[in-house]
Scaffold this active site. Structure first.
Site, PDB file in Angstrom:
ATOM      1  N   LYS A 178       8.088   1.050   2.960  1.00 57.99           N
ATOM      2  CA  LYS A 178       7.021   0.720   3.904  1.00 57.99           C
ATOM      3  C   LYS A 178       7.603   0.099   5.177  1.00 57.99           C
ATOM      4  O   LYS A 178       7.308   0.528   6.285  1.00 57.99           O
ATOM      5  CB  LYS A 178       6.048  -0.268   3.245  1.00 57.99           C
TER       6      LYS A 178
ATOM      7  N   LYS B 233       9.055  -7.790  -3.779  1.00 59.51           N
ATOM      8  CA  LYS B 233       7.704  -8.085  -4.259  1.00 59.51           C
ATOM      9  C   LYS B 233       7.819  -9.112  -5.370  1.00 59.51           C
ATOM     10  O   LYS B 233       8.811  -9.135  -6.087  1.00 59.51           O
ATOM     11  CB  LYS B 233       7.070  -6.815  -4.852  1.00 59.51           C
TER      12      LYS B 233
ATOM     13  N   GLY C 179     -13.028   0.642  -4.377  1.00 62.33           N
ATOM     14  CA  GLY C 179     -12.561  -0.746  -4.348  1.00 62.33           C
ATOM     15  C   GLY C 179     -13.094  -1.443  -3.120  1.00 62.33           C
ATOM     16  O   GLY C 179     -12.764  -1.079  -1.994  1.00 62.33           O
TER      17      GLY C 179
ATOM     18  N   ASP D  23     -17.000   0.345  -6.926  1.00 61.72           N
ATOM     19  CA  ASP D  23     -16.179  -0.785  -7.380  1.00 61.72           C
ATOM     20  C   ASP D  23     -16.560  -1.076  -8.829  1.00 61.72           C
ATOM     21  O   ASP D  23     -17.723  -0.922  -9.194  1.00 61.72           O
ATOM     22  CB  ASP D  23     -16.444  -2.031  -6.505  1.00 61.72           C
TER      23      ASP D  23
ATOM     24  N   ALA E 140      -5.758   2.399   0.896  1.00 70.53           N
ATOM     25  CA  ALA E 140      -4.904   1.220   1.070  1.00 70.53           C
ATOM     26  C   ALA E 140      -4.091   0.818  -0.157  1.00 70.53           C
ATOM     27  O   ALA E 140      -3.152   0.031  -0.032  1.00 70.53           O
ATOM     28  CB  ALA E 140      -5.775   0.027   1.467  1.00 70.53           C
TER      29      ALA E 140
HETATM   30  N1  PHE Z   1       0.500  -7.176   0.351  1.00 71.29           N
HETATM   31  C1  PHE Z   1       1.220  -6.710   1.491  1.00 71.29           C
HETATM   32  C2  PHE Z   1       1.618  -5.267   1.319  1.00 71.29           C
HETATM   33  O1  PHE Z   1       1.580  -4.701   0.240  1.00 71.29           O
HETATM   34  C3  PHE Z   1       2.474  -7.500   1.613  1.00 71.29           C
HETATM   35  C4  PHE Z   1       2.656  -8.418   2.766  1.00 71.29           C
HETATM   36  C5  PHE Z   1       1.648  -9.044   3.446  1.00 71.29           C
HETATM   37  C6  PHE Z   1       3.939  -8.652   3.144  1.00 71.29           C
HETATM   38  C7  PHE Z   1       1.908  -9.855   4.499  1.00 71.29           C
HETATM   39  C8  PHE Z   1       4.221  -9.488   4.181  1.00 71.29           C
HETATM   40  C9  PHE Z   1       3.206 -10.105   4.862  1.00 71.29           C
HETATM   41  O2  PHE Z   1       2.013  -4.624   2.273  1.00 71.29           O
END
Ligand code: PHE
Length: 344
Positions: free
Chosen positions: A67, A79, A181, A204, A256
């Site tokens: 990403k 993560k 969702g 949802d 998302a």
């Molecule tokens: N939850 C977000 C994602 O999956 C992760 C994220 C949020 C990372 C804000 C950094 C700052 O992309």
């Protein structure tokens, strides 16, 4: 199980802590620091087995590397998963977060975290009391606040780019979009689509939450088989698999959720059915742009808006490449990420 999962993983390292008092497994998965410190959200969730939590974290961390590479940010991917016996509140939640914040701090900035499923700005504030390696604390505490507005906006631009590719026009007017969702991102996405004159259907597992969006609702068990132009998965993981793909009645999948494909073959299954798939990590980076852009890269609001809008252009490029090469869109996204990871 842990051994096998780690042996098969292509990431750098994972750190585990078990907090006996709260029965929580804390798993920080650092997939890559090649482009910079690993960044990624903290997911709080209950799992059947700790190994399932590790598997989730390892896969989500790899997704973050891709990403952030596709977004062109100078950051690696990671993560964290807090596998809790049940979602804690009050003092218990504070205890879990305190212990977790100490773990994050001990990593010395190799991993910087933000919100994810079941965590929000109040939690980031608590974590921020013990470490500076955290994004998206509340505005009052000096953070950039809730990033979900920008996640939803990025997905909205991504849907428009997908409509343009599938139908020749990016105009959502009259297109039917099923949002699965109605959490922080899904509900905001539904609102943006309604404002753009799309026909919006929301589903949802919590039907009250779906109704609260004000859009027409679809029963959760009927969501996947509902006739629509765009299916937007905004709930938890892998809804696209060998069983569900043959039942889909949409032209585009663009939503998302992280980890939408159960396996890589599911990308090819979608292609074979003529369904355009917006690779999850290429469309859902708006939240990361918000946290990392505003707090790590010193962007102003205008720059952030531009970068979020550019998610649409990146998807168009991925679609063009997939068409030209005759490959599934998620393979084209993978190539783009790999290209960025090769650059010095
Ligand atoms: N939850 C977000 C994602 O999956 C992760 C994220 C949020 C990372 C804000 C950094 C700052 O992309």
């Amino acid at each position: 199980m842990f051994e096998e999962l780690l042996r098969r993983w292509d990431g750098e390292h994972a750190v585990a802590r078990y907090d006996a008092l709260t029965g929580t497994w804390m798993l920080v998965c650092i997939h890559s620091t090649q482009l910079g410190p690993a960044m990624g959200g903290t997911r709080m969730k209950t799992y059947g087995e700790p190994a399932e939590a590790l598997e989730d974290g390892l896969r989500l961390a790899a997704g973050m590397t891709r990403k952030l590479a596709v977004l062109g940010l100078p950051c690696g991917g990671g993560k964290a998963v807090l596998a809790v016996p049940s979602l804690p509140t009050g003092d218990e939640r504070r205890r879990v977060l305190d212990r977790y914040a100490e773990l994050v701090d001990s990593l010395g900035g190799t991993f910087v975290t933000g919100p994810d499923v079941n965590t929000g700005e109040a939690d980031m504030d608590v974590i921020g009391d013990r470490t500076r390696y955290v994004f998206c604390r509340s505005l009052a505490s000096g953070g950039s606040g809730d990033p979900s507005v920008h996640t939803a906006l990025g997905v909205f631009y991504g849907i428009r780019a997908s409509l343009a590719h599938a139908f020749g026009s990016d105009d959502p007017t009259g297109r039917t979009v099923l949002v699965q969702g109605a959490g922080s991102v899904g509900a905001k996405l539904a609102k943006l689509l309604v404002e753009a004159d799309a026909t919006v259907l929301v589903s949802d597992v919590d039907e009250e939450r779906a109704r609260a969006t004000g859009a027409a609702t679809v029963r959760p068990d009927a969501a996947l088989e509902t006739d629509c132009d765009v299916y937007a998965p905004c709930a938890l993981g892998a809804t696209l698999n060998a069983d569900s793909i043959p039942t889909l009645r949409c032209r585009v999948v663009a939503g998302a959720a992280n980890n939408q494909l159960a396996t890589d073959e599911d990308g090819e299954r979608l292609r074979a059915r003529g369904i355009l798939y917006a690779p999850d990590y290429a469309i859902n980076g708006g939240g990361a742009l918000h946290g990392i852009g505003l707090e790590h890269l010193d962007w102003d609001a205008e720059r952030l808006e531009r970068e979020v809008e550019a998610i649409g252009g990146t998807l168009s490029r991925i679609y063009a490449e997939a068409d030209a090469e005759g490959i599934p869109t998620h393979d084209a996204a993978e190539r783009l990420a790999a290209e960025r990871l090769r650059e010095p």
